[in-house]
Motif scaffolding. Structure first.
Motif, PDB file in Angstrom:
ATOM      1  N   ILE A 298       0.704  -1.250   0.061  1.00 21.25           N
ATOM      2  CA  ILE A 298      -0.073   0.010  -0.063  1.00 21.25           C
ATOM      3  C   ILE A 298       0.815   1.428   0.139  1.00 21.25           C
ATOM      4  O   ILE A 298       1.724   1.447   0.888  1.00 21.25           O
ATOM      5  CB  ILE A 298      -0.862   0.102   1.073  1.00 21.25           C
ATOM      6  N   VAL A 299       0.706   2.307  -0.947  1.00 20.56           N
ATOM      7  CA  VAL A 299       1.436   3.203  -1.072  1.00 20.56           C
ATOM      8  C   VAL A 299       0.628   4.465  -0.938  1.00 20.56           C
ATOM      9  O   VAL A 299      -0.780   4.594  -1.332  1.00 20.56           O
ATOM     10  CB  VAL A 299       1.972   3.441  -2.546  1.00 20.56           C
ATOM     11  N   SER A 300       1.061   5.423   0.094  1.00 24.39           N
ATOM     12  CA  SER A 300       0.356   6.638   0.132  1.00 24.39           C
ATOM     13  C   SER A 300       1.157   7.976   0.136  1.00 24.39           C
ATOM     14  O   SER A 300       2.364   7.864   0.743  1.00 24.39           O
ATOM     15  CB  SER A 300      -0.472   6.671   1.522  1.00 24.39           C
ATOM     16  N   ALA A 301       0.758   8.987  -0.516  1.00 26.13           N
ATOM     17  CA  ALA A 301       1.587  10.068  -0.178  1.00 26.13           C
ATOM     18  C   ALA A 301       1.659  10.894   0.658  1.00 26.13           C
ATOM     19  O   ALA A 301       0.748  10.905   1.737  1.00 26.13           O
ATOM     20  CB  ALA A 301       0.926  11.111  -1.386  1.00 26.13           C
ATOM     21  N   GLN A 302       2.975  11.519   1.201  1.00 26.50           N
ATOM     22  CA  GLN A 302       3.087  12.225   2.422  1.00 26.50           C
ATOM     23  C   GLN A 302       3.640  13.567   2.216  1.00 26.50           C
ATOM     24  O   GLN A 302       4.073  13.940   1.299  1.00 26.50           O
ATOM     25  CB  GLN A 302       4.103  11.235   3.215  1.00 26.50           C
ATOM     26  N   ALA A 303       3.289  14.278   3.410  1.00 29.08           N
ATOM     27  CA  ALA A 303       3.958  15.699   3.306  1.00 29.08           C
ATOM     28  C   ALA A 303       5.544  15.699   3.214  1.00 29.08           C
ATOM     29  O   ALA A 303       5.988  14.478   3.828  1.00 29.08           O
ATOM     30  CB  ALA A 303       3.592  16.491   4.675  1.00 29.08           C
ATOM     31  N   LEU A 304       6.210  16.394   2.561  1.00 31.86           N
ATOM     32  CA  LEU A 304       7.626  16.443   2.511  1.00 31.86           C
ATOM     33  C   LEU A 304       8.259  16.692   3.981  1.00 31.86           C
ATOM     34  O   LEU A 304       7.823  17.435   4.682  1.00 31.86           O
ATOM     35  CB  LEU A 304       8.058  17.738   1.336  1.00 31.86           C
ATOM     36  N   PRO A 305       9.227  16.013   4.063  1.00 30.05           N
ATOM     37  CA  PRO A 305      10.071  15.883   5.590  1.00 30.05           C
ATOM     38  C   PRO A 305      10.943  17.204   5.341  1.00 30.05           C
ATOM     39  O   PRO A 305      11.323  17.406   4.344  1.00 30.05           O
ATOM     40  CB  PRO A 305      10.601  14.657   5.761  1.00 30.05           C
ATOM     41  N   ASP A 306      11.378  17.735   6.408  1.00 32.30           N
ATOM     42  CA  ASP A 306      12.223  18.616   6.486  1.00 32.30           C
ATOM     43  C   ASP A 306      13.884  17.994   6.341  1.00 32.30           C
ATOM     44  O   ASP A 306      14.578  18.497   5.734  1.00 32.30           O
ATOM     45  CB  ASP A 306      12.400  19.471   7.867  1.00 32.30           C
ATOM     46  N   GLU A 307      14.059  16.606   6.646  1.00 35.53           N
ATOM     47  CA  GLU A 307      15.085  16.357   6.511  1.00 35.53           C
ATOM     48  C   GLU A 307      15.113  14.506   6.245  1.00 35.53           C
ATOM     49  O   GLU A 307      13.914  13.928   6.646  1.00 35.53           O
ATOM     50  CB  GLU A 307      16.022  16.276   7.831  1.00 35.53           C
ATOM     51  N   THR A 308      15.797  13.919   5.649  1.00 37.35           N
ATOM     52  CA  THR A 308      15.993  12.318   5.479  1.00 37.35           C
ATOM     53  C   THR A 308      17.203  11.920   5.911  1.00 37.35           C
ATOM     54  O   THR A 308      18.202  12.548   6.266  1.00 37.35           O
ATOM     55  CB  THR A 308      15.794  12.118   3.733  1.00 37.35           C
ATOM     56  N   PHE A 309      17.386  10.433   5.851  1.00 37.36           N
ATOM     57  CA  PHE A 309      18.614   9.802   6.005  1.00 37.36           C
ATOM     58  C   PHE A 309      19.422  10.185   4.753  1.00 37.36           C
ATOM     59  O   PHE A 309      18.879  10.686   3.629  1.00 37.36           O
ATOM     60  CB  PHE A 309      18.348   8.333   5.980  1.00 37.36           C
ATOM     61  N   ASP A 310      20.836  10.440   4.937  1.00 36.50           N
ATOM     62  CA  ASP A 310      21.602  10.773   3.748  1.00 36.50           C
ATOM     63  C   ASP A 310      21.732   9.819   2.832  1.00 36.50           C
ATOM     64  O   ASP A 310      21.268   8.375   3.115  1.00 36.50           O
ATOM     65  CB  ASP A 310      23.091  11.356   4.163  1.00 36.50           C
ATOM     66  N   ILE A 311      22.245  10.068   1.849  1.00 38.12           N
ATOM     67  CA  ILE A 311      22.252   8.985   0.654  1.00 38.12           C
ATOM     68  C   ILE A 311      23.200   7.741   1.104  1.00 38.12           C
ATOM     69  O   ILE A 311      22.752   6.644   0.668  1.00 38.12           O
ATOM     70  CB  ILE A 311      22.770   9.554  -0.811  1.00 38.12           C
ATOM     71  N   PRO A 312      24.319   7.980   1.625  1.00 37.47           N
ATOM     72  CA  PRO A 312      25.284   6.712   2.031  1.00 37.47           C
ATOM     73  C   PRO A 312      24.156   5.956   2.960  1.00 37.47           C
ATOM     74  O   PRO A 312      24.561   4.728   2.786  1.00 37.47           O
ATOM     75  CB  PRO A 312      26.552   7.594   2.342  1.00 37.47           C
ATOM     76  N   THR A 313      23.784   6.544   3.911  1.00 42.67           N
ATOM     77  CA  THR A 313      23.029   5.626   4.869  1.00 42.67           C
ATOM     78  C   THR A 313      21.954   4.906   4.107  1.00 42.67           C
ATOM     79  O   THR A 313      21.687   3.584   4.581  1.00 42.67           O
ATOM     80  CB  THR A 313      22.477   6.588   6.041  1.00 42.67           C
TER      81      THR A 313
END
Length: 479
Positions: A298-313
């Protein structure tokens, strides 16, 4: 009171209904223990609790059996708390709601706790009965079995007086267990590094509807592990784009159940590519998991977060979940069709700046997990994380020539009309630990048919409970 109180044997089902009414998940079974202690005192039975909270009750022999050696019945007090996502249930305050469904008793959206509540109910029913012949009887109820066998690990020495024990934690009618796997926890940790969000889309992806089940008894069934499936999904996504980052990831709830659900929130550059990968992943689930016909994504759209895990992580977690060993590692060379060594990741969590997971390793033989532990350690080190091992408990080495086994086989054959199966189980019974503290114990394990233990689909077969009760009472009368 529920409808199960009208089932036979009446005292057993009445006790099981009472057990269901008192919340008793692992680490929260003290209220049930105290209820049983107070009941035993009201019956003028000997009752004590040891330093870790285990309960021991003694009942004198019935008339004519005073000169026979005493026997112990053993069960554990706690249950595995698992609920379907759409079930509102607080395991610390809400009673389990058992219901009859044809020839089975199940619960309403949660685990039933037949593991090991039926065994516990049978022992208490015998204490509560005036018409069951038995020698001097001890009933040992242990704490926190499902979360690491802590009660058995801390059991008081020189407390039990019996040299014969009947463990009641087996889950298959017509089978007698004389051995089991040992186990150990592997706790994984991986540092999470974060960055400001730079992607225009965010979606929550849920993998749900898997069958789950017992991570020992059901490990050979090839049921899907929702956490491992996250690794499959992330790897598939990374094959078409690297422009995404994890926002949050989690799955499973207890270490000894195959996780039925896992979830990930992703920030991504191209929503169309995500949709394409999700649709292909759904096809993979449908074709590759015949034991999980209700699996869904199940896929649902979410509000954009302020931050994410970085690409290497994000890349490291994708690789780690994909490469993590899981499932059957070896079958026994001495016991036909029995898993020797396995592991299953049961819990995954994002906690502040750490990704944490818990794996339960099992093996029938001493040192059987050495190779997979080495593999886990190297994988976590290469990923920049750590793994710590804890909670080891020994297996139960089979002894095929004890008097209690001979008698149990004879009586079971009379009841069934055919020979019972003598088996070794790829799950953790407390018998190995109990024999470490009481090496002279002769032990067998019996029980009724229970399906899908450790999952909300758990159910116990009503006719098998009657068969189990008949065997147990005959055993006590003939020891």
């Amino acid at each position: 009171m529920s409808d199960i109180q009208r089932l036979q044997p009446a005292k057993l089902w009445q006790w099981f209904d009472q057990i269901c009414a008192i919340p008793h998940p692992s680490y929260h079974e003290n209220a049930l223990a105290e209820f049983i202690v107070n009941w035993a005192k009201s019956k003028n039975l000997f009752v004590e609790r040891d330093e870790v909270g285990n309960v021991l009750i003694r009942k004198p022999a019935t008339s004519g059996m005073e000169n026979r050696p005493s026997v112990a019945l053993q069960a554990h007090l706690d249950m595995v708390p698992q609920a379907n996502e759409n079930t509102q249930h607080n395991f610390l305050t809400d009673p389990i709601q058992p219901r009859i469904q044809g020839e089975w008793v199940t619960a309403t959206g949660t685990t039933l706790g037949a593991d090991n509540g039926i065994g516990m109910a049978s022992a208490l029913a015998i204490l509560d009965s005036d018409d069951v012949a038995h020698p001097a009887l001890e009933v040992l109820l242990t704490m926190t079995e499902e979360a690491g066998m802590e009660g058995a690990l801390g059991l008081r020495a020189n407390w039990l007086q019996s040299n014969v024990m009947i463990n009641t934690d087996t889950e298959e009618n017509g089978e007698i267990y004389i051995g089991c796997a040992g186990g150990e926890n592997a706790d994984l940790s991986l540092p999470i590094h974060r960055q400001p969000n730079k992607f225009p889309h965010c979606f929550h992806i849920a993998i749900k509807g898997l069958s789950g089940g017992h991570s020992g008894c059901d490990i050979h069934t090839e049921r899907g592990n929702a956490i491992k499936l996250l690794g499959v999904f992330l790897t598939a996504l990374r094959c078409v784009t690297e422009d995404f980052a994890i926002v949050n990831i989690y799955g499973g709830s207890v270490r000894n159940a195959i996780p039925r659900e896992a979830f990930i929130t992703l920030a991504i550059d191209d929503a169309t590519l995500l949709t394409m990968v999700v649709e292909k992943f759904k096809e993979v689930l449908k074709q590759g998991l015949p034991e999980d016909p209700n699996a869904e994504v199940i896929v649902s759209a979410q509000a954009l977060p302020d931050e994410t895990f970085d690409i290497p992580t994000t890349k490291t977690i994708t690789h780690l979940l994909s490469a993590l060993p899981n499932g059957v590692q070896a079958f026994s060379q001495t016991v036909k069709n029995v898993v020797e060594t396995s592991l299953s990741i049961g819990v995954l969590r994002t906690e502040n700046d750490q990704l944490k997971g818990t794996i339960l390793l099992r093996s029938l033989i001493e040192g059987g997990t050495d190779e997979v532990k080495k593999e886990l350690t190297e994988l976590l080190q290469q990923s920049g994380g750590n793994v710590a091992y804890s909670g080891y408990y020994p297996g139960w080495e089979p002894q095929p020539d004890t008097e209690i086994l001979t008698l149990t086989k004879k009586l079971y054959a009379e009841i069934l009309g055919h020979e019972p199966e003598i088996k070794v189980i790829h799950a953790g019974l407390e018998c190995g630990l109990l024999k470490k503290i009481y090496p002279n114990l002769d032990v067998v394990s019996i029980g009724p048919t229970i399906r899908n233990a450790h999952s909300p689909d758990e159910k116990v077969h009503i006719p098998a409970v009657q068969t189990y009760w008949t065997l147990l009472t005959k055993l006590l009368a003939n020891l």
